[in-house]
Design an enzyme around this catalytic site. Sequence first.
Site, PDB file in Angstrom:
ATOM      1  N   ILE A  23       0.897  -1.165   0.000  1.00 53.84           N
ATOM      2  CA  ILE A  23       0.000   0.000   0.000  1.00 53.84           C
ATOM      3  C   ILE A  23       0.930   1.208   0.000  1.00 53.84           C
ATOM      4  O   ILE A  23       1.635   1.468   0.967  1.00 53.84           O
ATOM      5  CB  ILE A  23      -0.947   0.008   1.211  1.00 53.84           C
ATOM      6  CG1 ILE A  23      -1.953  -1.134   1.062  1.00 53.84           C
ATOM      7  CG2 ILE A  23      -1.680   1.366   1.283  1.00 53.84           C
ATOM      8  CD1 ILE A  23      -3.086  -1.112   2.069  1.00 53.84           C
ATOM      9  N   PRO A  24       0.963   1.944  -1.142  1.00 52.71           N
ATOM     10  CA  PRO A  24       2.075   2.869  -1.380  1.00 52.71           C
ATOM     11  C   PRO A  24       1.920   4.206  -0.661  1.00 52.71           C
ATOM     12  O   PRO A  24       1.689   5.239  -1.298  1.00 52.71           O
ATOM     13  CB  PRO A  24       2.047   3.040  -2.902  1.00 52.71           C
ATOM     14  CG  PRO A  24       0.606   2.862  -3.259  1.00 52.71           C
ATOM     15  CD  PRO A  24       0.022   1.892  -2.280  1.00 52.71           C
ATOM     16  N   CYS A  25       2.090   4.206   0.645  1.00 55.45           N
ATOM     17  CA  CYS A  25       2.020   5.467   1.383  1.00 55.45           C
ATOM     18  C   CYS A  25       3.170   6.383   0.962  1.00 55.45           C
ATOM     19  O   CYS A  25       3.111   7.600   1.177  1.00 55.45           O
ATOM     20  CB  CYS A  25       2.048   5.219   2.883  1.00 55.45           C
ATOM     21  SG  CYS A  25       3.420   4.226   3.441  1.00 55.45           S
ATOM     22  N   HIS A  26       4.215   5.801   0.329  1.00 51.61           N
ATOM     23  CA  HIS A  26       5.330   6.646  -0.122  1.00 51.61           C
ATOM     24  C   HIS A  26       4.918   7.533  -1.296  1.00 51.61           C
ATOM     25  O   HIS A  26       5.615   8.483  -1.632  1.00 51.61           O
ATOM     26  CB  HIS A  26       6.530   5.769  -0.519  1.00 51.61           C
ATOM     27  CG  HIS A  26       6.229   4.761  -1.594  1.00 51.61           C
ATOM     28  ND1 HIS A  26       5.673   3.530  -1.315  1.00 51.61           N
ATOM     29  CD2 HIS A  26       6.393   4.803  -2.946  1.00 51.61           C
ATOM     30  CE1 HIS A  26       5.520   2.858  -2.451  1.00 51.61           C
ATOM     31  NE2 HIS A  26       5.943   3.607  -3.454  1.00 51.61           N
TER      32      HIS A  26
END
Lengths: 208, 255
Positions: free
Chosen positions: B159-162
Amino acid sequence: MNALRPAADDRTQRKIAAALAQDVDTAFEPFVRAYQDRLFAYALNLTANPALAEEVAQDTFVAAYRALRKYPPSRRRSLALRAWLYTIALNRVRNLARSPASKVVSLDGRATPDRQLAFQLVEPGTGPAIQAEHHETLGELRAALGRLDLRYRGAVVLRHIEGREYAEISRVLGQPVGTVKSNVHRGLALLRADLQRRGHAQRYSALG
Amino acid sequence: MLKDIQRLGEMHAPAGFTNRVLRAVGLDERFAGFDSPLGRVYVAWNAKGISSVMRVADEATFRKEFEALHGRSVRRAAPREIPGALRRAMETRSAADARRLKYDLRSCTQFEAAVLRKALEIPRGQVRPYNWIAREIGRPKAVRAVGTALANNPVPILIPCHRVVRGDGKIGNYGLGGPQKKTRILEAEGVDVGALERYAHQGMRFKGVASTKIFCWPTCAAGRRARAENVRPFHSEAEARAAGYRPCKQCRPAA
């Protein structure tokens, strides 16, 4: 012992049932951890066979999980979990006792050709080594319990080892309270007679 | 005799019993190590989905931290037990592959889960600001809470919180090793972080395309395809709209 703190026991039960009502998958592990020791002891006292007891206990939890997944939340919340597990486990033991011959390992570690025999073959004194006295006594007791007819064994185990009330035992066994009481008393009498016959008369003649 | 009988109940289930039961019903937790732009990471999953991604020194540390965090044990998966979809998502890090996985977000609140599911929509190679997520999930004022939810993301990388950055164009912090690591993983995905920060530093928020009269987030794929001479920078939504531009329907830079 459970019987000594019924209030705490009931609180735990309600808490876990509420968690199971909310989400089975999340609450299942705490549920297993809360009841696995009780259930294993119960299965061991019913089967007098550690390998079989573990199988029964594991199958019971698996059956419980499948049932929980099917029940609506309201039903999960109102489950009397402990009694429910006792019932499932006892049914499995009944089925095993009824099932045809299959190879299992008895208490003394030898393979026996028949499950029926596994309940009966656990002679005191056939264990591998001389153990501490109380160990031996408990071993003899468990073996004697294993020789009791299942109808007495279940009643004695639930009443005097699990420490349950007659009303709860009556629900687990599906028998009237009167029948349960009489089976408990008859079971104890048979147990004493058995132990005395096998030469433990001294220890158990005074009988508490 | 009754006293002795009672003692027959003093018994513990055999070692490993709980895990064998959980395994039998498919609820046991497994993990595997993967290589990533941030180095070795460990990913755990169960029947509900991916439950944890951590960047730690070794397996033993992962086990320890996982158990401390979730209160349940985790075992290393045999190679054939690793789901193909997980392998693929870790390899491509494409949003489509990551969206194909299930996630076990039991430890998250509803709000946190909504933030994480929204972050899952951001394509590889693009970024969105925190306030975009807040607006998209219907909580436009909860920008700070969005930041907190992303900081507590139990399954980073997948889950690409970046891909969520500050509104002022600064890259923002990152749970898996700070802003440097965030920059590194974004650059590995094809984001020109330096250009993005310079653009924001000049007060530019959006990119308009003169030929279509549409404005986008600077990293939107639709906007990137435009020819350089057609690109118009905008400082604000109002400026873009005043110039006759409408917001892109893919990256939704405005409501």
